[in-house]
Design a protein around this motif. Structure first.
Motif, PDB file in Angstrom:
ATOM      1  N   GLN A   2       0.830  -1.205   0.000  1.00 42.58           N
ATOM      2  CA  GLN A   2       0.000   0.000   0.000  1.00 42.58           C
ATOM      3  C   GLN A   2       0.867   1.259   0.000  1.00 42.58           C
ATOM      4  O   GLN A   2       0.594   2.209  -0.724  1.00 42.58           O
ATOM      5  CB  GLN A   2      -0.932   0.005   1.219  1.00 42.58           C
ATOM      6  N   HIS A   3       1.923   1.228   0.784  1.00 43.87           N
ATOM      7  CA  HIS A   3       2.818   2.380   0.855  1.00 43.87           C
ATOM      8  C   HIS A   3       3.428   2.663  -0.525  1.00 43.87           C
ATOM      9  O   HIS A   3       3.446   3.805  -0.991  1.00 43.87           O
ATOM     10  CB  HIS A   3       3.909   2.119   1.890  1.00 43.87           C
TER      11      HIS A   3
ATOM     12  N   PHE B 221       2.178   1.760  -3.355  1.00 45.33           N
ATOM     13  CA  PHE B 221       1.081   2.180  -4.240  1.00 45.33           C
ATOM     14  C   PHE B 221       0.826   3.682  -4.098  1.00 45.33           C
ATOM     15  O   PHE B 221       0.715   4.413  -5.087  1.00 45.33           O
ATOM     16  CB  PHE B 221      -0.179   1.372  -3.905  1.00 45.33           C
ATOM     17  N   TYR B 222       0.777   4.150  -2.854  1.00 50.17           N
ATOM     18  CA  TYR B 222       0.532   5.575  -2.630  1.00 50.17           C
ATOM     19  C   TYR B 222       1.688   6.421  -3.197  1.00 50.17           C
ATOM     20  O   TYR B 222       1.472   7.455  -3.827  1.00 50.17           O
ATOM     21  CB  TYR B 222       0.347   5.861  -1.136  1.00 50.17           C
TER      22      TYR B 222
ATOM     23  N   SER C 277       1.509   6.423  -6.923  1.00 50.30           N
ATOM     24  CA  SER C 277       0.356   7.209  -7.363  1.00 50.30           C
ATOM     25  C   SER C 277       0.704   8.695  -7.373  1.00 50.30           C
ATOM     26  O   SER C 277       0.366   9.427  -8.300  1.00 50.30           O
ATOM     27  CB  SER C 277      -0.841   6.989  -6.434  1.00 50.30           C
TER      28      SER C 277
ATOM     29  N   ASN D  45      -2.542   0.762 -11.131  1.00 50.73           N
ATOM     30  CA  ASN D  45      -3.803   0.406 -10.466  1.00 50.73           C
ATOM     31  C   ASN D  45      -4.184  -1.049 -10.714  1.00 50.73           C
ATOM     32  O   ASN D  45      -4.644  -1.740  -9.809  1.00 50.73           O
ATOM     33  CB  ASN D  45      -4.927   1.339 -10.936  1.00 50.73           C
TER      34      ASN D  45
ATOM     35  N   TYR E 291      -1.875  -3.137  -8.554  1.00 46.44           N
ATOM     36  CA  TYR E 291      -2.220  -3.091  -7.132  1.00 46.44           C
ATOM     37  C   TYR E 291      -3.422  -3.975  -6.856  1.00 46.44           C
ATOM     38  O   TYR E 291      -3.461  -4.718  -5.871  1.00 46.44           O
ATOM     39  CB  TYR E 291      -2.507  -1.640  -6.720  1.00 46.44           C
ATOM     40  N   ARG E 292      -4.401  -3.928  -7.761  1.00 48.00           N
ATOM     41  CA  ARG E 292      -5.609  -4.729  -7.594  1.00 48.00           C
ATOM     42  C   ARG E 292      -5.264  -6.220  -7.575  1.00 48.00           C
ATOM     43  O   ARG E 292      -5.806  -6.992  -6.806  1.00 48.00           O
ATOM     44  CB  ARG E 292      -6.569  -4.424  -8.752  1.00 48.00           C
TER      45      ARG E 292
ATOM     46  N   ARG F 207      -2.539  -7.123  -4.354  1.00 46.22           N
ATOM     47  CA  ARG F 207      -2.993  -7.039  -2.954  1.00 46.22           C
ATOM     48  C   ARG F 207      -3.904  -8.211  -2.589  1.00 46.22           C
ATOM     49  O   ARG F 207      -4.111  -8.494  -1.418  1.00 46.22           O
ATOM     50  CB  ARG F 207      -3.703  -5.716  -2.692  1.00 46.22           C
TER      51      ARG F 207
END
Lengths: 617, 221
Positions: free
Chosen positions: B57-58, B60-61, B64, B91, B94-95, B98
């Motif tokens: 997540q980190h 990904f952010y 982004s 995206n 990530y989908r 994760r």
């Protein structure tokens, strides 16, 4: 010859406004120099522009408050809640047509055509009139031209509805930099100051649409986890229900069915809306109608009102539950609930939200303004004025393609963060086949007929080959506006493959272009009309001046031929006065000026003499 | 935009023609590049089946923030196109990454395993009897016999338990593969995934009967 350099400085600093193009009301906002979003008022200081468009008998297009008055006097010349018609065909709206005064013109299968007096307007054109009004308000307030905007749409809007909104912007002369989902925009307005962290639910019940969005806010990133809703559920439904009840009630009291009488229905509609709004603050009110000497008074208590609308409010609950499930959360994990949209002022709605999420909802910001404020924040992000905030939104509906037997194969699931993409390879079924048709749909159901047809993409000019030999790679990409883009490539040759798009609903590119041209022509027509009017005003002034001069001594001192020349010039001006040609009017105006030059000189001299005589030196 | 060979990590920058090695921006002119299509490489991760989702997540952010189209609004059309492409891969990646199931399927596909939908439809032999009985109960429910509800609820609990067991088993196999890189382990994972998918389908059917309204998403107008 000197050289010059193009200065892109202005381009970079160009103003981007945020627009909430609502079902009932529309607003425009901007980021003030301190970086705070502010609503831009109109010349009268009003923040809200009612989303009503009317065509006056003179042909003039009215928007907002003026158009809302036309709704009573000329209901057949006005349209409201046009947002409900965006991206839809006539079969989609049969139900609402029973209550709306809209007249539908011919050829409305894939795009609705509204008959407003002599004019025919599609929903994107009517919306463009509202956008143009907001643009004018912003330009008058900011004192500069406004060319770029962020426009909000319901999160649950499908591709055609989004595309129609973008088309409306283009027709209005606005470059739509981004379509932002309304609940997400609201979260931006809420979350920006407070540097919030955590899971936030936005419950947005507006005039015509319902959205629910769940976000994770962390490190300045607003990540939408899931969204759901109903693009046909809102305050309008409550108004229509009350209207139906009141019409029947009046029929039993007056022994008269007023439902076919546009003026009476619109008056009653205003009365029930006022009653609905009052019941958010007082326990009881009266629905009042005075019409042609008859009077209707019906007391309405909040508890009965709530019983009437419970079914409508309850329709918001299944989408909420589904949204929580899709976000992979339990109710306990939700930190905050934010209310957006005028209908969330209704106590029953607040109660339902509180019971479902087991949290007291926030409503510190005006629920009618918060979406426009958020749009201004997003405009600030795009123009580089808001630095460390980023919105990651999702696509509300799964994207699928039709496969054998009318079945949908999902290629991008709902709630995927956008931009999102999928790549599929297609081939031919018959020897020498030159075309492959791909039918794209949006929706959650298994069968094509239960989903929303989005468009048919025709892969053209495929090299003729034995069946199954061609390999065309098609890339489906949903951009940050939630709008689908399709590109195709021939895998054998690596060549870009041409794709012809036939949208199932909404306007084709050519139609939008034609409407933009039409709006320019209309603008030209308006401009010409104004020129004629101005020339006539000047003619009036000079004709009055000549009439007055004829009383003056100086006039009688003129030689005969000069007096005749003046009369001739005045006569000719009177002749061309009623033509639509402002150039001709001005030309003859100038002739009268020339013919009276000597007279004016003499009058001036006489006046000066008079003044000198009277002056003691 | 020039597509580059997904197998190679080195290509030329579209803007300054410098050599770019597997990165999102040109080291020379800092221009954004056409994205690498491999999700692990895109996220700068080692190809492992067990992933730390917090770390993911980190990343990904952070990515982004660098790649999102909002950041390229005032740039050239070429850069905007690169940003759009890169964001969609980010995206999509990530989908997939994760979610442990999709992640495993992605790795299986990349390693040349066939993971067609069809495999989820063959009844695992040990479930034959159970499925036969379940179908009878489902028929009764569909016929309006509310008395079948408790049986259906029991079935739901049983299938949910089974799925949890499978997930534990998968976690074990993921760690095993990450250490051994043994294709035989991947084959076993594929078998377990098929069984999981089958049970997932059963659960969906049961849930559809138990709460028909809730399984329908909102109306799309």
């Amino acid at each position: 010859m000197g050289t010059f350099q193009i200065d892109f400085g202005d381009q970079e600093k160009a103003r981007v406004v945020g627009i909430d193009l609502g079902t009932t009301n529309s607003l425009v906002a901007y980021l003030d120099p301190a970086g705070h979003p502010e609503i831009i008022p109109d010349a009268g200081g009003r923040k809200i522009v009612p989303s009503v468009v009317a065509v006056a008998p003179s042909g003039e297009v009215l928007v907002g408050h003026a158009a809302r008055d036309m709704l009573i006097t000329h209901p057949e010349r006005a349209v409201y809640s046009v947002k409900r018609l965006m991206g839809r065909g006539v079969v989609d709206i049969e139900e609402e047509l029973k209550l709306f005064p809209f007249r539908i013109a011919a050829g409305s299968e894939s795009v609705i055509r509204l008959q407003l007096g002599e004019r025919v307007m599609t929903p994107p054109q009517a919306s463009a009139e509202i956008l143009r009004q907001l643009k004018r308000n912003a330009e008058a307030f900011l004192g500069e031209e406004v060319r770029q905007a962020v426009i909000t749409v319901p999160a649950y809007f499908n591709d055609a509805q989004r595309q129609s909104t973008k088309d409306a912007g283009r027709i209005a002369g606005l470059e739509v930099l981004r379509l932002v989902n309304e609940p997400t925009a609201a979260s931006l307005a809420y979350g920006l100051d407070k540097r919030k962290q955590g899971i936030v639910v936005v419950y947005d019940l507006g005039g015509g649409t319902f959205d629910i969005s769940i976000l994770r806010i962390k490190e300045g990133i607003f990540e939408v986890l899931a969204t759901n809703g109903d693009t046909h559920l809102g305050g309008d439904d409550i108004d229509n229900l009350l209207l139906r009840v009141a019409i029947e009630d009046i029929e039993s009291e007056w022994n008269e069915d007023i439902s076919e009488n546009g003026e009476a229905v619109q008056l009653l509609r205003r009365a029930v809306i006022r009653a609905k709004e009052e019941l958010s603050y007082v326990p009881q009110t009266t629905i009042q109608l005075e019409y042609r000497g008859k009077r209707y008074d019906r007391e309405l208590r909040r508890d009965l009102f709530e019983r009437l609308i419970t079914a409508i409010v309850d329709r918001t609950l299944p989408p909420c539950r589904q949204c929580i499930r899709d976000a992979g959360l339990s109710v306990g994990e939700i930190d905050e609930v934010v209310l957006v949209g005028g209908s969330t002022r209704i106590p029953l709605v607040r109660g339902a939200v509180e019971a479902l999420f087991r949290a007291k909802p926030h409503a510190e910001l005006n629920p009618e303004e918060v979406v426009a404020l958020g749009a201004a924040v997003q405009a600030g992000i795009l123009s580089g004025h808001v630095g460390d905030t980023l919105l990651l939104d999702v696509t509300p509906l799964s994207l699928g393609i039709e496969i054998m037997g009318g079945v949908v194969s999902k290629i991008i699931p709902r709630n995927s963060t956008i931009p999102a993409s999928a790549t599929e390879t297609f081939t031919t079924a018959v020897d020498g086949q030159r075309h492959v048709l791909i039918h794209v749909v949006q929706g959650e159901r298994e069968l094509v007929r239960d989903c929303r047809s989005l468009a048919r993409f025709d892969l053209q000019d495929i090299d003729p080959l034995p069946a199954g030999m061609a390999r065309i790679e098609v890339r489906f990409l949903i951009d940050a506006n939630g709008i689908l883009n399709v590109t195709a490539r021939d895998l054998r040759t690596g060549r870009e493959q041409s794709v012809d798009i036939k949208p199932s609903y909404g306007l084709t590119d050519e139609q939008v272009e034609a409407m933009i041209r039409e709006s320019f022509e209309k603008a030209e027509e308006d401009f010409r009309e104004r020129q004629v009017r101005e020339a006539r005003v000047e003619a009036d002034a000079i004709l009055a001046a000549v009439e007055k001069a004829k009383q003056n001594d100086a006039y009688f001192e003129l030689p005969d031929e000069e007096r005749q020349a003046i009369d001739r010039a005045v006569n000719e001006l009177l002749l061309v006065y009623h033509s639509d040609n402002h150039i001709l009017i001005r030309e003859h105006l100038e002739r009268v000026n020339q013919a009276t030059l000597h007279l004016a000189e003499n009058m001036m001299n006489a006046a000066v003499r008079g003044v000198l005589k009277g002056t003691k030196i | 935009m020039r597509a580059h060979d997904p197998a190679s990590t080195t290509f030329t920058c579209w803007h300054c023609t410098a050599e770019v090695t597997g990165s999102l921006f040109c080291p020379g002119c800092k221009a954004i590049q056409a994205p690498v299509r491999d999700y692990y490489r895109f996220f700068g991760l080692e190809r492992k089946l067990s992933l730390d989702t917090g770390d993911l997540q980190h990343r990904f952010y952070e990515l982004s923030r660098q790649l999102h189209p909002d950041r390229f609004q005032r740039r050239s059309p070429q850069e905007q196109q690169c940003s759009l492409e890169a964001s969609s891969v980010l995206n999509d990646g990530y989908r997939v990454l994760r979610n442990p199931i999709e992640r495993a399927e992605y790795v299986l596909k990349q390693e040349g395993f066939d993971i067609g939908e069809q495999r989820g439809k063959d009844v695992p032999p040990e479930l034959l009897e159970e499925v036969f009985e379940l179908n009878m109960v489902l028929e009764e429910m569909r016929g309006g016999e509310e008395s079948a509800r408790p049986q259906l609820e029991q079935a739901r609990t049983r299938f949910q338990d089974m799925r949890r067991e499978i997930d534990d088993q998968l976690g074990e196999l993921f760690r095993n593969y990450d250490e051994s890189r043994d294709r035989a382990v991947l084959a076993r994972i594929r078998g377990v995934l098929n069984r999981r998918r089958y049970i997932g389908n059963l659960l969906r059917d049961v849930e559809k009967e138990l709460e028909p309204a809730a399984s329908l998403p909102g109306r799309d107008g």
